[in-house]
Write an enzyme that holds these catalytic residues in place. Structure first.
Site, PDB file in Angstrom:
ATOM      1  N   LEU A  59     -12.431  -5.639  -0.097  1.00 39.20           N
ATOM      2  CA  LEU A  59     -10.987  -5.466  -0.315  1.00 39.20           C
ATOM      3  C   LEU A  59     -10.186  -5.530   0.979  1.00 39.20           C
ATOM      4  CD1 LEU A  59      -9.811  -2.803  -2.884  1.00 39.20           C
ATOM      5  CD2 LEU A  59     -10.082  -5.240  -3.142  1.00 39.20           C
ATOM      6  N   LEU A  80     -10.884  -1.843  -9.248  1.00 39.96           N
ATOM      7  CA  LEU A  80     -11.441  -0.486  -9.280  1.00 39.96           C
ATOM      8  C   LEU A  80     -11.984  -0.067  -7.925  1.00 39.96           C
ATOM      9  CD1 LEU A  80     -13.434  -0.640 -12.651  1.00 39.96           C
ATOM     10  CD2 LEU A  80     -10.998  -0.315 -12.276  1.00 39.96           C
ATOM     11  N   ALA A  82     -12.393   1.272  -4.270  1.00 38.37           N
ATOM     12  CA  ALA A  82     -11.625   2.222  -3.456  1.00 38.37           C
ATOM     13  C   ALA A  82     -12.588   3.097  -2.674  1.00 38.37           C
ATOM     14  CB  ALA A  82     -10.773   3.123  -4.359  1.00 38.37           C
ATOM     15  N   SER A 125      -4.183   6.910  -9.958  1.00 36.98           N
ATOM     16  CA  SER A 125      -4.850   8.200 -10.114  1.00 36.98           C
ATOM     17  C   SER A 125      -3.878   9.354 -10.306  1.00 36.98           C
ATOM     18  CB  SER A 125      -5.676   8.451  -8.850  1.00 36.98           C
ATOM     19  OG  SER A 125      -6.059   9.794  -8.773  1.00 36.98           O
ATOM     20  N   GLU A 127      -4.209  11.977  -8.901  1.00 37.54           N
ATOM     21  CA  GLU A 127      -4.045  12.602  -7.579  1.00 37.54           C
ATOM     22  C   GLU A 127      -2.667  12.281  -6.989  1.00 37.54           C
ATOM     23  OE1 GLU A 127      -6.059  14.706  -5.676  1.00 37.54           O
ATOM     24  OE2 GLU A 127      -7.256  14.920  -7.486  1.00 37.54           O
ATOM     25  N   TYR A 149      -5.973  10.195   0.324  1.00 40.92           N
ATOM     26  CA  TYR A 149      -6.340   9.402  -0.857  1.00 40.92           C
ATOM     27  C   TYR A 149      -5.146   9.252  -1.800  1.00 40.92           C
ATOM     28  CZ  TYR A 149      -8.418   8.459  -5.472  1.00 40.92           C
ATOM     29  OH  TYR A 149      -8.700   7.950  -6.723  1.00 40.92           O
TER      30      TYR A 149
END
Ligand code: NDP
Ligand code: GDP
Length: 322
Positions: A59, A80, A82, A125, A127, A149
């Site tokens: 990535l 997906l 990460a 997310s 998060e 993150y």
């Protein structure tokens, strides 16, 4: 036959999504970053390793992404990949930003430069909600990330939205709350607990050391959640969706369920260890999946108790077969 490119195919969700898409008749291509020593253990666990085409790429390397997208001509791309562990994002904030944040922009650019008709899914997310601004979080809730993150994911989320609005690309962002399975990495609290419970049950471990056991999460099953990713890309229009169960539980509740499944009391084994506290904590997450229920006709099928029990059973089976 449709072709799907999955970045992060060697991770938990990548494995379950690959299985789902193979069952739906897709040609599944995985981006392989060659980072771990045994990258295929999850795909082998689901018995699908040989049905997938792998292409090397990372990535952080835009040229590798352009090359792969040009070569395989996907109809759908699921991003997906990460650095996905919140705890590690304080130790490696720059790497996390480069992979989890900038990586999203790289793949969006690779698609835009190659074929902007390709449909795109971004793994956003819960998060991003961090220090929650509303007691129940929906697509309308303002964000307040609490870790490198979370900040990186927010960048990816807004880029996904921005490419939809700027270039009319079919880009969707799934705001997924925590989802777990027997394929979850051992660094995450659910799997750390179920793995420890299995080892304690067979006499291989004596205690379990955890940090903040009062933290609350809306935990679901990864096998249920990957279906929502696919459904988003089958809609007439691109959009963002919260994917959650609508129920929140503490780490303590989870320990209680896991230990009692093997007839033990968690209080006899748990040791609170401050090394597992985080510099900034997300105290509670609780998602409102109404939009997904109405528009995608999606809902979580596996209860929290079933999830933890199936994870304990899978860890027990693995330990007995070792
Ligand atoms: P995992 O950590 O299990 O998988 C991450 C994947 O990304 C692995 O395949 C990993 O490869 C790959 N990867 C890491 N760095 C790179 C890189 N530089 N280039 C290419 N690939 C890379 O995560 P999950 O499957 O649990 O989650 C999938 C996605 O969903 C992630 O983006 C995560 O942040 C997000 N998410 C997850 C949630 C959850 O509860 N599981 C909740 C919300 C969002 P390798 O195997 O080599 O390390
Ligand atoms: P996250 O929600 O993506 O950070 O998922 P985790 O599974 O890593 O953590 C969930 C919650 O469990 C967080 O609030 C952590 O602080 C808490 N927690 C308590 N002890 C531990 C531990 O030993 N490891 C991890 N990973 N989390 C812990």
């Amino acid at each position: 036959m449709k072709t799907a490119l999955i970045t992060g195919i060697t991770g938990q969700d990548g494995a379950y999504l690959a299985k789902l898409l193979l069952e739906k008749g897709y040609h599944v291509v995985g981006l392989l970053a060659h980072r771990s020593t045994d990258p295929f253990w999850r795909l082998s666990y689901l018995n699908i390793h040989t049905e997938i085409e792998f292409n090397d790429g990372d990535l952080t390397d835009l040229s590798s992404l352009i090359r792969v997208v040009k070569k395989i001509k996907p109809d759908e791309v699921y991003n997906l990949a990460a650095q996905s562990f919140v705890g590690a994002s304080w130790q490696q904030p720059i790497l996390t930003s480069q992979v989890t944040g900038m990586g999203v922009l790289h793949i969006l650019e690779a698609i835009r430069a190659t074929n902007p008709q390709i449909k795109f899914y971004q793994a956003s997310s819960s998060e991003m909600f961090g220090l929650v601004q509303q007691s129940v979080q929906s697509e309308e809730t303002p964000f307040y990330p609490r870790s490198p993150y979370g900040v990186a994911k927010l960048f990816g989320h807004w880029m996904t939205k921005n490419y939809r609005e700027s270039y009319s690309m079919f880009t969707c962002s799934g705001i997924l709350f925590n989802h777990e399975s027997p394929l979850r990495g051992l660094e995450f609290v659910t799997r750390k607990v179920t793995h420890a419970v299995a080892r304690i049950a067979v006499g291989e471990q004596k205690e379990l050391r955890l940090g903040n056991i009062d933290a609350k999460r809306d935990w679901g099953y990864a096998g249920d959640y990957v279906e929502a990713m696919w459904l988003m890309l089958q809609q007439p229009n691109p959009d963002d969706y919260v994917i959650a169960t609508g129920r929140t539980s503490t780490v303590r509740d989870m320990c209680q369920i896991a230990f009692s499944h093997v007839g033990l009391n968690y209080e006899d084994y748990l040791v609170i260890d401050p090394q597992f506290y985080r510099p900034a904590e997300v105290d509670i997450l609780l998602g409102n999946p109404d939009k997904a229920r109405k528009q995608l006709k999606w809902e979580a099928k596996t209860s929290f108790e079933e999830l933890i029990q199936l994870m304990v059973e899978a860890d027990l089976k693995r330990i007995r077969e070792e």
